[in-house]
Design a protein around this motif. Sequence first.
Motif, short mmCIF file in Angstrom:
data_model
loop_
_atom_site.label_atom_id
_atom_site.label_comp_id
_atom_site.label_asym_id
_atom_site.label_seq_id
_atom_site.Cartn_x
_atom_site.Cartn_y
_atom_site.Cartn_z
N TYR A 504 22.84 44.25 41.30
CA TYR A 504 24.28 44.46 41.16
C TYR A 504 24.91 44.35 42.53
N PHE A 533 30.66 50.42 43.36
CA PHE A 533 29.70 49.53 42.69
C PHE A 533 29.87 49.69 41.17
N PRO A 534 29.45 48.67 40.39
CA PRO A 534 29.21 47.28 40.78
C PRO A 534 30.52 46.66 41.26
N TYR A 572 23.05 53.27 38.55
CA TYR A 572 23.06 51.98 37.84
C TYR A 572 21.95 51.93 36.79
#
Length: 699
Positions: A504, A533-534, A572
């Motif tokens: 990512y 993020f992402p 993530y």
Amino acid sequence: MSIKKSILIRVRLVFLFVCLFACAIVYKIVHIQFLDGDKWKSISKERRIFYKPVHATRGNILSDNESILATSLPFYRVAFDPTVTKAEVFNSGIDSLAMLLSKFYGDKSEDYYRRKIKNARHSGRRYIRLNSRQINYQDKKLMSRWPIFREGKNRGGVIFEKVEKRFKPFGILAERTIGFINEDKNGAGLEYSYNGHLSGTDGEALFERIAGGSKPIYDGTEVNPQHGYDIKTTLDINLQDVAENALYKALEKTDAEYGTVILMEVKTGEIKAMANLGKTKGGYIEDYNYAVGNQGRTEPGSTFKLASMMALFEHAPEVKLTDTIDTGDGRYRIKNTIMTDAKINGYGKLTVQQVFEKSSNIGVAKLMEQYFGNEQQAYVDYLNKFGLNSTLGFQMDGEARPYMKDPQDKNWYGTTLTSMSIGYEMKLSPLQTLAFYNAVANNGVKIQPIIVKEIRKVDEVVQSFQTRVLVEKICSDETLKKLKTMLEGVVEHGTAKNILSADYKIAGKTGTARKVKNGRYVREYSTSFAGYFPADNPKYSCIVIIDSPRGVNVYGGDVAAPVFKELADKAYARDLAMHKPMHARVVPDKESLPVVQAGSFDDLKMIYNSIGISTHTGNVEEDWVKVEPKRRSLEFKSNPVLQNKVPDVIGMTLRDALYILGNQHLNVKVEGAGKHVKSQSLEPGTDINEDKTITIILS
């Protein structure tokens, strides 16, 4: 008149006076005792009887999935009124009672307790505390069956004084964020900030002053306390754990002074983790909320270059990322000071994007001089427009106030513009810096971070909180596009390329700010990394601060950025919403019933009956039960809690499990997250040894 006669007369007069005075005293005693007796007895009773507050049970603090972060468990002190017991009951039971007290507490002999109680009864003392040690509810039930005590409080004289203790199932996790409050109503964190909701409203009951203390009088006039509300936070236990572990490792490795990590959802502003660790002789502990408070308010350094570049692109939209600027040999004179870059001999000619990616102080300073040298007030006005000069109105007490200079100030110098542009001569808290970065990730909408989502009374939501918009549009879309490209470039090509991920995209900026001691900048640094993020579809924004690291590599990219990467990787990996969706056909089970596997018999029976589910109670006589499905109904099975035996808490809610295990004097360790206990490390029914620890897994 002779001297002898004169003396005799005087003696007789004195004797007569003494007799009259004595008669007056006797008269007054008789008058008070008999004629005014009722009056003085009434006054004495009024002064002896008084109302005393009965403290409410403090509310729980919950995580985002309603795991308990802090709760109150009941304990008791044992007191005794030996005067109310009938002589035959007292004489027949005192020896057994003294033996049981000595065996239970294990601190004094049987003879000591016998003498203490008998002496109090003989002297008419109506209140004695048998032992200062607090007991749990199971001990209370056991003592209630002892000789004399089994007669109850009115005829047996036993007094169980309730005392509540604050318990944190996850130990030191988010300790400073959860906070505390002491007897003087001083404290920190959520416990202090929401004390008015958590503490509830105290009741009151009638007490009588007696020798040695006071005892309650239950006459029906007592006012029951209104228990405190529960606070549901936005914190994610798993992400909090990852944040604290990653931060702790980095602090130990670099021998830093303190560190903080904040992880926030971009769209909602909900804080999912807030870790604060400070250095002590024994290691690192949560000693202060550096993320929010004044001690964490520092010169941000190069992370502030994002604000300077935003002001530049707003002021001069014609500036392109491909435009070039000569940064020279790494040394640049501004008035009477020399500004330097990290690279020896300098970077030479750089594009605007490379200036940001390589964090060139000289490149940023030259751009500021070129476009704001004659309009320094305009630069500050942009910062104010971005909301950087204002507090966030955060939900916890103690938010630091930003310090931002103005050209009208006496301490605005010829070098202030260029110093501010690279993050000096101003101060921001980590949370305030993160809110700015979050606005870039959120397409220019700057929102207020929140850490409390709901205030509840049992399951009823009393008040809910939604983040509010602080700045509707922080900058133009064109500026946002340039900023996002630069932030991604820092990780792909610049000072944070060591955290580049193949799975990512990360966008962010490193920071390394020299610290001031005794009015001079020294070779100590506050290192940081802020980003999101992402990068192509931001879900989380995050900031990491590590103060005064020691060693060879003490820059933000080397120290703070890896902590960001570790937390981002875990977030993530566990958030499927950030992955490509997997389609699967789920067939609902229409025959399923809403079953809680274990808990209090009275509570479960009331709940199921209220929602119309048929139950079979059988011959259940225990307080705690297991629940088993039986065709289209539920059947209760006894789940007894035996003294000195490991109880079966599988299927119970965390609070019930903590209550039972705590009463059994077990040390409890909680793992996982969820509402119910999935498994326990000690087999139910086994003997409990001293200082035994049980681990319970939540699902």
